[in-house]
Design a protein around this motif. Structure first.
Motif, PDB file in Angstrom:
ATOM      1  N   GLU A 115       0.864  -1.175   0.000  1.00 17.52           N
ATOM      2  CA  GLU A 115       0.000   0.000   0.000  1.00 17.52           C
ATOM      3  C   GLU A 115       0.904   1.231   0.000  1.00 17.52           C
ATOM      4  O   GLU A 115       1.873   1.301   0.764  1.00 17.52           O
ATOM      5  CB  GLU A 115      -0.929  -0.004   1.217  1.00 17.52           C
ATOM      6  CG  GLU A 115      -2.019   1.049   1.145  1.00 17.52           C
ATOM      7  CD  GLU A 115      -3.057   0.881   2.243  1.00 17.52           C
ATOM      8  OE1 GLU A 115      -3.533   1.907   2.754  1.00 17.52           O
ATOM      9  OE2 GLU A 115      -3.380  -0.286   2.581  1.00 17.52           O
ATOM     10  N   PRO A 165      -4.116   1.056   7.619  1.00 16.39           N
ATOM     11  CA  PRO A 165      -4.270   0.655   6.208  1.00 16.39           C
ATOM     12  C   PRO A 165      -5.680   0.926   5.709  1.00 16.39           C
ATOM     13  O   PRO A 165      -6.666   0.711   6.419  1.00 16.39           O
ATOM     14  CB  PRO A 165      -3.951  -0.848   6.230  1.00 16.39           C
ATOM     15  CG  PRO A 165      -3.236  -1.090   7.523  1.00 16.39           C
ATOM     16  CD  PRO A 165      -3.759  -0.083   8.476  1.00 16.39           C
ATOM     17  N   GLY A 222      -6.588  -0.327   2.551  1.00 20.98           N
ATOM     18  CA  GLY A 222      -6.900  -1.412   1.629  1.00 20.98           C
ATOM     19  C   GLY A 222      -7.274  -2.683   2.356  1.00 20.98           C
ATOM     20  O   GLY A 222      -7.306  -2.761   3.597  1.00 20.98           O
ATOM     21  N   HIS A 263      -6.309  -6.369   3.318  1.00 22.96           N
ATOM     22  CA  HIS A 263      -5.147  -7.234   3.481  1.00 22.96           C
ATOM     23  C   HIS A 263      -5.552  -8.436   4.321  1.00 22.96           C
ATOM     24  O   HIS A 263      -6.316  -8.305   5.285  1.00 22.96           O
ATOM     25  CB  HIS A 263      -3.986  -6.493   4.160  1.00 22.96           C
ATOM     26  CG  HIS A 263      -3.578  -5.221   3.472  1.00 22.96           C
ATOM     27  ND1 HIS A 263      -2.733  -5.195   2.381  1.00 22.96           N
ATOM     28  CD2 HIS A 263      -3.915  -3.919   3.715  1.00 22.96           C
ATOM     29  CE1 HIS A 263      -2.548  -3.942   1.999  1.00 22.96           C
ATOM     30  NE2 HIS A 263      -3.259  -3.154   2.776  1.00 22.96           N
ATOM     31  N   ASP A 305      -2.660   7.366  -4.297  1.00 24.30           N
ATOM     32  CA  ASP A 305      -2.936   6.349  -3.288  1.00 24.30           C
ATOM     33  C   ASP A 305      -3.158   5.014  -3.997  1.00 24.30           C
ATOM     34  O   ASP A 305      -4.065   4.895  -4.830  1.00 24.30           O
ATOM     35  CB  ASP A 305      -4.176   6.718  -2.475  1.00 24.30           C
ATOM     36  CG  ASP A 305      -4.026   8.061  -1.767  1.00 24.30           C
ATOM     37  OD1 ASP A 305      -3.224   8.137  -0.826  1.00 24.30           O
ATOM     38  OD2 ASP A 305      -4.703   9.024  -2.174  1.00 24.30           O
ATOM     39  N   ARG A 315      -3.757   0.911  -3.301  1.00 22.94           N
ATOM     40  CA  ARG A 315      -4.156  -0.048  -2.273  1.00 22.94           C
ATOM     41  C   ARG A 315      -4.936  -1.188  -2.924  1.00 22.94           C
ATOM     42  O   ARG A 315      -5.569  -0.997  -3.969  1.00 22.94           O
ATOM     43  CB  ARG A 315      -5.031   0.629  -1.216  1.00 22.94           C
ATOM     44  CG  ARG A 315      -6.248   1.332  -1.788  1.00 22.94           C
ATOM     45  CD  ARG A 315      -7.018   2.076  -0.731  1.00 22.94           C
ATOM     46  NE  ARG A 315      -8.107   2.868  -1.323  1.00 22.94           N
ATOM     47  CZ  ARG A 315      -7.988   4.137  -1.680  1.00 22.94           C
ATOM     48  NH1 ARG A 315      -6.834   4.754  -1.515  1.00 22.94           N
ATOM     49  NH2 ARG A 315      -9.002   4.794  -2.204  1.00 22.94           N
TER      50      ARG A 315
END
Length: 624
Positions: free
Chosen positions: A97, A177, A179, A181, A241, A243
């Motif tokens: 990311e 974060p 995103g 994961h 950005d 992600r």
């Protein structure tokens, strides 16, 4: 002759043989491409772009450009809309990311309200970058972080390669974060953050930014992005950005890249540049002066009035050109197909180009469907009195400045004001300080404005501090705080200034050293029924950061030596050596004799003149 006559037949035979060998391969490749084309063709949801225009007080205009591109998460080199150059950088550095921010200017929160996208697409002054890098330990993570910053430095023509260990921190509370994961990946992710507050943002950074777009500023709303207009704004930011995103079931994951450009344009200055390319002051008869001032006379200066009306403008006036067509990779149906939106009341008229359509999503938001071919422009006539859409104030106002005097010690004071009349605000305050600015942690205190008694227990909930090491790493401070409703809290601490070596000073040493802005992450409100202990246990992990804001950067003055002294020493030493050497040299190579022993110079000259005369007279006698 027989060989020459058989050459055309031989050439025809070889041509037929080549065609017979290529036809099976061509049919196989065409069938394979036709079978793979449905999966490899870019979907209309893989790219989208949007422009939002919002007039601001003071005849300013906020233009927010947003571009989203989706790519595959696999490690193959085949990319459709996602830029391959950036994908290779992420793969080589194991960055899962990435967030890069280029910001210039100052956002006036008192007048403009909350920043676009709740401050997520804007960083501090200069360049700011942070990433989640997958690695086994901190040493390996820092090595991959160095690879990432060096690659981004070349990709965006910025000085990101100067983000070394002294400018890198590892935030604990302030960043999360964004995103998707997996749990296995999260356990191996390392967050690293770096900033260069002195980095100048210019056209060299905009050009590679536009090259990452599918249409590369040739079609769509990106045609409005020009360096002359973007960097003439009062405040502007560019962000990238990257992600991973997945659906609700955690499947169909893609790599999403969101590019955003936000700028606050001065409408009056843009119109003046259109009418007069050479900057010059406005004539006195065109100024709107406040004639109610009691000390105003005919010869006195003009005290300008506030903007009583909204100036008329168009896209061509502000950006120098209209929008050229639409990018063919974007969404073409539904609400997302509305590429341009204008946040103005219904009472203000708007004139559009031929072929465009208007759709009103709400009374304060008017969106437009652009024509596929040709140009799109909008004209807003002058409006008097001024009518603006209401703006929401930020959850917190923050101001930071230096205190104290002298070349040895100093202090930092941050004013945190909560404008809400109903509820308190919780946030994480983060500072990244250089190693030569050494804070005293025991002096960290928080108190209400107007009170001289510190009350850390009431405002400071959690503190994380990582001290600096000389010339190896900087100081890292994170504080989780809470400001009561309708209150102002002062956060202060003292620090000591280090003395640098003369080779560590920049060329303009007397200007000072730029200190990175403080980062404030506003936390979501605490859930009802949970005590303070639960909130403290969930700090940095359980409560999400809903918005960000940055303070302005600071200019730190350090004890600076007199860099003219080496020059003075060199000049003085050279003069002394020249005098001493010249005296000794004359004594050694010259012979000193008495004046009486030296032949008279006048007698020699007289003898020479006599010889010349004798020679001339002798020649005349011979001729006669």
């Amino acid at each position: 002759m027989s060989l020459l006559s058989s050459l055309p037949k031989l050439r025809l035979f070889l041509t037929l043989l080549a065609l017979s060998l290529c036809l099976p391969l061509a049919s196989t490749s065409s069938s394979a491409s036709s079978a793979a084309s449905p999966s490899q063709a870019p979907s209309e949801h893989d790219y989208n772009e949007h422009l939002t225009l919002r007039p601001l007080p003071g005849n300013s205009l906020l233009a927010s450009f947003n571009f989203k591109s989706n790519g595959s998460l696999d490690h193959g080199d085949h990319m459709l809309l996602f830029p391959r150059s950036l994908k290779q950088v992420l793969t080589a550095s194991w960055a899962r990311e990435l967030h890069v921010k280029f910001t210039l200017g100052r956002w006036n929160a008192e007048e403009y309200g909350v920043q676009p996208n709740s401050g997520r697409t804007a960083g501090g002054t200069g360049v700011e970058v942070w990433a989640w890098v997958e690695a086994g330990d901190e040493k390996e993570a820092f090595a991959r972080w160095t690879t990432l910053t060096n690659a981004l430095s070349g990709l965006f023509c910025a000085s990101l390669n100067f983000i070394d260990a002294t400018r890198t921190i590892r935030p604990v509370l302030g960043f999360q974060p964004t995103g998707h994961h997996s749990e296995a990946t999260l356990s191996r992710l390392h967050l690293l953050h770096g900033a260069l507050p002195r980095e100048p943002v210019c056209t060299e950074n905009l050009t590679p930014f536009l090259k990452l777009l599918p249409c590369k500023a040739k079609a769509g709303i990106s045609t409005l992005l020009d360096g002359h207009n973007l960097f003439d704004a009062n405040w502007q930011s560019m962000s990238i950005d990257v992600r991973p995103v997945c659906n609700d079931n955690g499947e169909n994951c893609k790599l999403e890249m969101e590019q955003a450009v936000n700028m606050v344009v001065d409408i009056e200055r843009s119109l003046r540049r259109r009418d007069s390319p050479i900057p010059k002051p406005r004539p006195h008869d065109q100024l709107l002066c406040d004639e109610t001032k009691p000390y105003l006379t005919e010869d006195a200066s003009c005290f300008p009035l506030d903007n009583l009306s909204d100036l008329g403008w168009s896209l061509s006036d502000i950006f120098g050109r209209p929008i050229t067509g639409i990018c063919p990779f974007g969404v073409k149906e539904g609400v997302e197909a509305l590429r341009v939106c204008l946040e103005v009341p219904d009472s203000r008229p708007v004139f559009l180009s031929v072929g465009s359509k208007e759709r009103k999503l709400d009374p304060q938001n008017r969106c437009f469907l652009l024509p596929e071919k040709g140009y799109f422009d909008m004209i807003l006539p002058k409006q008097q009195p001024s009518i603006l859409s209401p703006s929401s104030p930020p959850a917190l106002f923050a101001e930071r400045s230096f205190t104290g005097y002298g070349q040895e010690r100093g202090g930092v004071q941050t004013i945190l004001r909560n404008p809400s009349l109903t509820h308190s605000v919780d946030f994480v305050y983060l500072e990244s300080l250089p190693w030569f600015m050494k804070p005293y942690l025991h002096t960290l205190s928080a108190r209400l404005s107007g009170s001289s008694q510190a009350n850390n227990e009431a405002f400071i909930k959690e503190t994380y501090y990582r001290p600096a090491l000389d010339r190896k790493r900087g100081s890292h401070i994170e504080v989780r705080m809470s400001v009561p409703k309708n209150s102002t809290v002062l956060l202060t601490y003292d620090f000591e200034k280090a003395i640098l070596r003369y080779t560590e000073y920049p060329p303009d040493a007397n200007r000072g050293f730029d200190i990175a802005p403080a980062i404030i992450g506003i936390l979501e409100p605490d859930r009802e029924g949970e005590g303070e202990g639960t909130a403290g246990a969930r700090s940095g992990g359980g409560r999400k950061v809903v918005s960000y804001l940055r303070t302005t950067s600071l200019l730190l003055y350090l004890p600076t030596p007199d860099f003219s002294m080496p020059y003075n020493v060199i000049i003085l030493t050279s003069t002394v050596i020249a005098l001493a050497f010249g005296t000794v040299f004359n004594i050694l190579i010259r012979k000193f004799v008495l004046k009486s022993e030296v032949p008279q110079l006048g007698s020699k000259i007289g003898l020479l003149v006599k010889r010349v005369k004798d020679l001339l007279f002798s020649k005349e006698t011979v001729k006669g």
